[in-house]
Design an enzyme around this catalytic site. Structure first.
Site, PDB file in Angstrom:
ATOM      1  N   HIS A 274      -2.413 -28.085 -12.826  1.00 24.88           N
ATOM      2  CA  HIS A 274      -1.811 -29.086 -13.710  1.00 24.88           C
ATOM      3  C   HIS A 274      -1.867 -28.653 -15.168  1.00 24.88           C
ATOM      4  O   HIS A 274      -2.738 -27.902 -15.584  1.00 24.88           O
ATOM      5  CB  HIS A 274      -2.407 -30.491 -13.494  1.00 24.88           C
TER       6      HIS A 274
ATOM      7  N   ASN B 244      -5.805 -27.242  -9.898  1.00 26.35           N
ATOM      8  CA  ASN B 244      -4.619 -27.328  -9.049  1.00 26.35           C
ATOM      9  C   ASN B 244      -3.355 -26.920  -9.807  1.00 26.35           C
ATOM     10  O   ASN B 244      -2.248 -27.136  -9.340  1.00 26.35           O
ATOM     11  CB  ASN B 244      -4.479 -28.746  -8.485  1.00 26.35           C
TER      12      ASN B 244
HETATM   13  C1  F6R Z   1      -6.714 -32.028 -21.212  1.00 27.81           C
HETATM   14  C2  F6R Z   1      -5.682 -31.698 -20.234  1.00 27.81           C
HETATM   15  C3  F6R Z   1      -6.010 -31.050 -18.924  1.00 27.81           C
HETATM   16  C4  F6R Z   1      -7.060 -29.938 -19.031  1.00 27.81           C
HETATM   17  C5  F6R Z   1      -7.342 -29.331 -17.657  1.00 27.81           C
HETATM   18  C6  F6R Z   1      -8.409 -28.264 -17.722  1.00 27.81           C
HETATM   19  O1  F6R Z   1      -6.151 -32.627 -22.351  1.00 27.81           O
HETATM   20  O2  F6R Z   1      -4.552 -31.990 -20.465  1.00 27.81           O
HETATM   21  O3  F6R Z   1      -4.832 -30.506 -18.373  1.00 27.81           O
HETATM   22  O4  F6R Z   1      -6.595 -28.961 -19.910  1.00 27.81           O
HETATM   23  O5  F6R Z   1      -7.737 -30.329 -16.784  1.00 27.81           O
HETATM   24  O6  F6R Z   1      -9.623 -28.854 -18.064  1.00 27.81           O
HETATM   25  P1  F6R Z   1     -10.884 -27.992 -18.507  1.00 27.81           P
HETATM   26  O7  F6R Z   1     -10.496 -27.304 -19.749  1.00 27.81           O
HETATM   27  O8  F6R Z   1     -11.982 -28.975 -18.727  1.00 27.81           O
HETATM   28  O9  F6R Z   1     -11.135 -27.030 -17.391  1.00 27.81           O
END
Ligand code: F6R
Length: 253
Positions: free
Chosen positions: A139, A137
């Site tokens: 973030h 989304n």
């Molecule tokens: C993790 C964090 C999150 C992840 C995001 C993507 O410390 O802050 O913002 O970077 O959720 O997660 P992945 O890399 O598992 O797709």
């Protein structure tokens, strides 16, 4: 300035990202690194561990602040971000663990914990490189889509999309934490350099929205375009939409 560096696969994306971390540490051995967890930086950490084992880089003087931690998980819980950091980096490089920092997921007073972590981040005297992944989304950290960009560390209610995405690591959905402590967008943006890592087809749409759509807190990662020095390391799959619509913006390495 925004630079998008593409690689064919996840492994080479990790190497490209590790090159950026390596350069920062070589230029400043006592660099402050803002670190992320999740699947996106795993190959980068693997590569950094290998370079450290070969004596090519040292984390001896490096200090770190992590972006976030789940509320309710102890540091030794195998899905906590503290555990992740030890498992993927801290235990395998020469970093002084006393110089590493994460929010405390077990803090009994969340407001006090946010204040404590703000003070920790401030005491670093500036983050030299902030590593980020991007949520489906948009973030960054756990700054979910909202009406305004956040500033400092906050207690965040995770959105259903994030809880669903995170559930792949838990035995069943009821065990997935619904809240997290997260550094704010203002803290992320204060870093001298930002490295965003994205891999896999699932990130292709949101990556294009973040890097080429409207800058809005509804897509938190879009704010990165206001930063002075942002490098995006991604694989061909995550860049598939951008390669189609903005091919000249991408350089392959
Ligand atoms: C993790 C964090 C999150 C992840 C995001 C993507 O410390 O802050 O913002 O970077 O959720 O997660 P992945 O890399 O598992 O797709």
């Amino acid at each position: 300035m925004l630079k998008i560096i593409a690689a064919e696969n996840i492994k080479d994306t990790g190497k490209n990202a590790a090159d950026i971390v390596t350069e920062v540490i070589k230029n400043k051995p006592d660099a402050v690194l803002g670190l992320a967890t999740g699947s996106s930086p795993i190959e980068m950490y693997r590569e950094l561990v290998a370079r450290c084992a070969r004596g090519e880089i040292s984390f001896k003087q490096v200090k770190s602040v992590n972006l976030d931690e789940y509320v309710g998980l102890a540091p030794d819980h195998d899905q906590s971000y503290a555990y992740f950091m030890h498992h993927n980096l801290f235990d395998s490089v020469d970093i002084d663990v006393a110089n590493t920092n994460l929010p405390n997921g077990l803090a009994s007073d969340p407001a006090a914990e946010c204040k404590r972590y703000d003070a920790v981040v401030a005491s670093m005297g500036g983050i030299d490189l902030q590593v980020l992944g991007i949520g489906l989304n948009g973030h960054i950290g756990f700054n979910e889509p909202s009406d305004a960009f956040t500033e400092g560390t906050g207690l965040v209610d995770l959105t259903q999309s994030t809880i669903d995405a995170n559930s792949r690591f838990f035995e069943n959905k009821s065990l997935v934490p619904t809240q997290a402590f997260s550094m704010g967008v203002g803290q992320i943006m204060s870093a001298k350099k930002i490295l965003l890592i994205a891999t896999g087809e699932a990130k292709a749409q949101i990556l294009e929205r973040a890097l080429f759509g409207e800058i809005t807190p509804r897509v938190p990662a879009s704010v990165l375009r206001r930063a002075d020095d942002v490098v995006v390391c991604a694989d061909r799959a995550a860049l598939s939409v951008i390669l189609k619509n903005h091919p000249d913006s991408v350089e392959f390495q």
